[in-house]
Design a protein around this motif. Structure first.
Motif, PDB file in Angstrom:
ATOM      1  N   ILE A 106       0.839  -1.202   0.000  1.00 16.63           N
ATOM      2  CA  ILE A 106       0.000   0.000   0.000  1.00 16.63           C
ATOM      3  C   ILE A 106       0.873   1.250   0.000  1.00 16.63           C
ATOM      4  N   LYS A 107       1.912   1.239   0.814  1.00 16.38           N
ATOM      5  CA  LYS A 107       2.794   2.411   0.883  1.00 16.38           C
ATOM      6  C   LYS A 107       3.474   2.656  -0.468  1.00 16.38           C
ATOM      7  N   ALA A 108       3.889   1.583  -1.136  1.00 14.61           N
ATOM      8  CA  ALA A 108       4.528   1.729  -2.454  1.00 14.61           C
ATOM      9  C   ALA A 108       3.549   2.312  -3.470  1.00 14.61           C
ATOM     10  N   MET A 109       2.294   1.892  -3.412  1.00 14.11           N
ATOM     11  CA  MET A 109       1.284   2.414  -4.342  1.00 14.11           C
ATOM     12  C   MET A 109       0.987   3.879  -4.054  1.00 14.11           C
ATOM     13  N   LEU A 110       0.975   4.251  -2.784  1.00 15.67           N
ATOM     14  CA  LEU A 110       0.775   5.661  -2.434  1.00 15.67           C
ATOM     15  C   LEU A 110       1.894   6.520  -3.017  1.00 15.67           C
ATOM     16  N   LYS A 111       3.116   6.060  -2.825  1.00 15.48           N
ATOM     17  CA  LYS A 111       4.268   6.832  -3.312  1.00 15.48           C
ATOM     18  C   LYS A 111       4.287   6.903  -4.839  1.00 15.48           C
ATOM     19  N   GLN A 112       3.897   5.800  -5.476  1.00 15.72           N
ATOM     20  CA  GLN A 112       3.849   5.788  -6.941  1.00 15.72           C
ATOM     21  C   GLN A 112       2.826   6.803  -7.453  1.00 15.72           C
ATOM     22  N   SER A 113       1.657   6.836  -6.812  1.00 17.01           N
ATOM     23  CA  SER A 113       0.627   7.799  -7.218  1.00 17.01           C
ATOM     24  C   SER A 113       1.099   9.225  -7.001  1.00 17.01           C
ATOM     25  N   THR A 132       4.132  10.281  -7.084  1.00 11.62           N
ATOM     26  CA  THR A 132       5.198  10.607  -8.041  1.00 11.62           C
ATOM     27  C   THR A 132       4.637  10.853  -9.438  1.00 11.62           C
ATOM     28  N   HIS A 133       3.746   9.985  -9.881  1.00  8.96           N
ATOM     29  CA  HIS A 133       3.233  10.059 -11.249  1.00  8.96           C
ATOM     30  C   HIS A 133       2.119  11.095 -11.401  1.00  8.96           C
ATOM     31  N   ASN A 134       1.375  11.298 -10.346  1.00  5.52           N
ATOM     32  CA  ASN A 134       0.266  12.264 -10.393  1.00  5.52           C
ATOM     33  C   ASN A 134       0.298  13.146  -9.141  1.00  5.52           C
ATOM     34  N   PRO A 135       1.299  14.024  -9.048  1.00  2.00           N
ATOM     35  CA  PRO A 135       1.515  14.789  -7.813  1.00  2.00           C
ATOM     36  C   PRO A 135       0.351  15.695  -7.421  1.00  2.00           C
ATOM     37  N   LYS A 136      -0.534  16.008  -8.351  1.00  2.00           N
ATOM     38  CA  LYS A 136      -1.667  16.878  -8.019  1.00  2.00           C
ATOM     39  C   LYS A 136      -2.901  16.097  -7.558  1.00  2.00           C
ATOM     40  N   GLN A 170      -8.868  11.130  -6.087  1.00  3.18           N
ATOM     41  CA  GLN A 170      -8.677  10.362  -7.315  1.00  3.18           C
ATOM     42  C   GLN A 170      -8.301   8.902  -7.023  1.00  3.18           C
ATOM     43  N   HIS A 171      -7.827   8.659  -5.793  1.00  3.76           N
ATOM     44  CA  HIS A 171      -7.455   7.307  -5.374  1.00  3.76           C
ATOM     45  C   HIS A 171      -7.941   7.114  -3.940  1.00  3.76           C
ATOM     46  N   ILE A 172      -8.658   6.014  -3.695  1.00  3.29           N
ATOM     47  CA  ILE A 172      -9.133   5.688  -2.351  1.00  3.29           C
ATOM     48  C   ILE A 172      -8.697   4.266  -2.025  1.00  3.29           C
TER      49      ILE A 172
END
Length: 646
Positions: free
Chosen positions: A23-30, A32-36, A177-179
């Motif tokens: 979960i933490k990796a997915m949070l960081k990926q989001s 990075t790729h979609n900072p807004k 945008q992500h939950i």
């Protein structure tokens, strides 16, 4: 329909699969790729939220429990007149009953008098006039006169608000945008429905993480099952980083569903074990346990019977007092173990939360860390009066020092009780009046108040370094060696372990098939109870006779509906036959007992959870005298799973 929910993803995360890391990796990926993008991550506990929040620094990410999210998100609506009207529509009757106080409860009388002192009078119209906004009470109690919602009421009322005003659901999906929802299996159906209905048909992605085999609370009632089938389940965490291959293979066979199979990590494949996973059937389990502990004193012992566990710890009276409380009985959200083993930030019980916090402050006091005490007072404003933490002068410090001295002298006095400490807290005005009143008004605590306060100190110390636990209380823990004592329990949690073993020796069991039967079965029971207007356990001769025709008809209907189901045939069919042969109130209660099925299902899950805690060495101790039915078929089943059996 598939297109409608292609943004809803269910990620199965079995034991030891690195769920938090993923979960933490997915949070960081989001990020990075979609900072807004805005991200919402709902955790089950504050501790889990703190763990996920490490190294996550962004104003666009909210990580917290469902209560903290709803408190933050809904507060902007809670002063709106339409919402206030909905509040009084929902809680108006309860407010009127409290004002009238028909039972003449002395604590309610005291509360009513204090309201009159503050506002001059107390009436329904006065309460309506004085509530300008609603808020989260951060306790299990709602302060209805003041519009403060308890843990459960905050969730229920927020769902009602969102259903009544759908624009709120739209604003959830518009903002985030992500939950992510962690431990979805222990999340209430109200919460699951609210988020699903908010995102379906939008661009917001909803992720559910968890493992239904590790469902340890009865928060979820099965009413979201049809929606689960619409989720994308193609993503799964299939590597077990905790256990050696022999144990992982064992867990796969217990789960008995190929789509949830795991493989051990490369690191764990290199770990050597002391022995093969083993089941020891013996006449004297206690003697065998002592023998094993001599060779491996650091092994974690998992008891099912909590009385034995807490007696070993030194907190028998504390456990028995909480175990006798109605609010922690079977079918309730939490049980006595959940209360006693949860640290204060996440503790569901207001009294234990307070006592553990005070004990933690006592540890700071012993270490002369007075600054930490002030910090804890300030960060728990819902518990402590402002005078205790608003320090502006030397006299304020001295006053607090004197209060702490008095409080801690009682805490460490073996002759004092919990009631003695609460009385002192009331006299010193350290605790918020409403908070203490909620405890004193709760008659469920009558036995707890007489428990020696020293048992709180013992229990708090144990939580820092546990080496005794229960199958029900170890979710998330792991140990090199685990000794699992197989036993039954008739209280919460209800567990029929030996009935499960007997059924396992005869039937092929998987979680999906067994749990789907259970949810279908309890829906039929709920329909019966709703129709007759009574719980089955509350049936009396007169109410049975009034409803006899429908009850018999329902029994026939359920017998026909489930006649081809192997679980019904094994667990229930004989009880239905007995009832229909000679209908009566006693046989009706036995026939329609939910525990007949739930006790075996919970045994299945707890067996899995207990086994999954072991990294290297796993021992199951079984009482020979408690085995039922065909023992040889059960031994063969254990061997087929991957145990050595002796």
């Amino acid at each position: 329909m598939v297109d409608e929910v292609n943004n809803c993803i269910l990620v199965n995360a079995p034991a030891g699969s690195g769920k938090t890391t993923r979960i933490k990796a997915m949070l960081k990926q989001s990020m990075t790729h979609n900072p807004k993008d805005n991200i919402l991550c709902i955790t089950y506990t504050n501790r889990a939220a703190n763990e996920l929040s490490k190294d996550i620094k962004s104003q666009n990410v909210f990580i917290g429990t469902i209560h903290s999210f709803l408190h933050d998100f809904m507060k902007r609506y809670f002063a709106h007149q339409d919402i206030l009207d909905l509040y009084f529509e929902t809680f108006g009757q309860a407010i009127r009953e409290r004002i009238n106080n028909p039972e003449a409860d002395e604590h309610i009388t005291e509360s009513n008098e204090k309201y009159k002192e503050k506002y001059g009078s107390l009436s329904y119209e006065t309460v309506k006039k004085n509530i300008k906004t609603l808020s989260y009470n951060e306790t299990p109690f709602s302060s209805l006169y003041y519009g403060r919602l308890s843990h459960d009421d905050l969730i229920r009322f927020s769902k009602y608000v969102a259903d009544t005003f759908p624009i709120i659901k739209k604003r959830i999906s518009s903002k985030y945008q992500h939950i992510y929802i962690d431990e979805y299996q222990d999340t209430t159906a109200d919460v699951l429905h609210m988020f699903y209905e908010s995102v379906v048909g939008t661009n917001t992605r909803l992720y559910l993480f968890g493992d239904r085999m590790q469902q340890i609370y009865k928060n979820y009632d099965g009413s979201f099952e049809d929606k689960f089938t619409l989720f994308d389940t193609s993503e799964a965490l299939d590597t077990n980083y905790r256990s050696v291959p022999k144990i992982v293979n064992l867990l796969n066979r217990i789960y008995n569903d190929a789509k949830y199979d795991q493989d051990s990590s490369e690191e764990m494949k290199q770990v050597c074990t002391s022995f093969h996973p083993r089941i020891i059937i013996c006449d004297n389990v206690e003697d065998k346990l002592s023998e094993i502990k001599e060779d491996d004193p650091d092994a974690l012992v998992l008891y099912l019977l909590n009385k034995e566990r807490f007696t070993a710890i030194g907190c028998r009276d504390l456990y028995q007092a909480f175990n006798s409380m109605d609010k922690y009985a079977y079918s309730k959200t939490y049980n006595a173990v959940d209360v006693l083993v949860s640290e204060y930030p996440d503790n569901p019980d207001p009294l234990i939360k307070l006592l553990y916090l005070i004990t933690d402050m006592y540890c700071d006091y012993q270490n002369s860390q007075y600054g930490l005490i002030i910090q804890k007072l300030r960060s728990h404003k819902v518990l402590f009066n402002k005078d205790s933490w608003y320090i502006t002068s030397h006299s304020d410090k001295k006053k607090l020092h004197d209060i702490l001295n008095k409080m801690f002298s009682i805490l460490t006095d073996k002759e004092k009780t919990i009631a003695d400490l609460l009385t002192a807290l009331k006299d010193t005005l350290l605790i918020q009046t409403d908070y203490l009143r909620g405890i004193f008004e709760d008659t469920d605590y009558s036995q707890v108040l007489n428990v020696p306060i020293n048992e709180i100190l013992i229990m708090f110390g144990y939580l820092k370094e546990p080496n005794i636990s229960t199958q029900h209380g170890v979710k998330g823990e792991s140990h090199d060696s685990v000794i699992f004592i197989a036993d039954d329990s008739t209280r919460n949690p209800v567990v029929h372990m030996y009935r499960f073993f007997e059924m396992w020796g005869q039937l092929d069991i998987s979680l999906n098939t067994f749990q789907q039967f259970y949810y279908s079965y309890v829906r039929e029971l709920a329909d019966l109870q709703n129709t007759i207007g009574s719980k089955i356990n509350d049936l009396r001769q007169e109410t049975f006779m009034v409803n006899k025709k429908f009850i018999v008809k329902k029994a026939i209907s359920m017998e026909q509906k489930f006649e081809q189901n192997p679980f019904f045939s094994f667990l229930c069919a004989e009880k239905y036959k007995r009832f229909l042969d000679r209908p009566g109130v006693t046989r009706a209660k036995d026939c329609f007992k939910e525990n007949t099925v739930y006790g075996v299902l919970s045994a299945y899950k707890l067996f899995y959870v207990g086994c999954s805690r072991a990294r290297k060495n796993l021992t199951i101790l079984i009482y020979h005298s408690k085995l039922k039915g065909d023992i040889e078929s059960q031994k063969r089943k254990f061997a087929a799973l991957g145990f050595s059996v002796s």
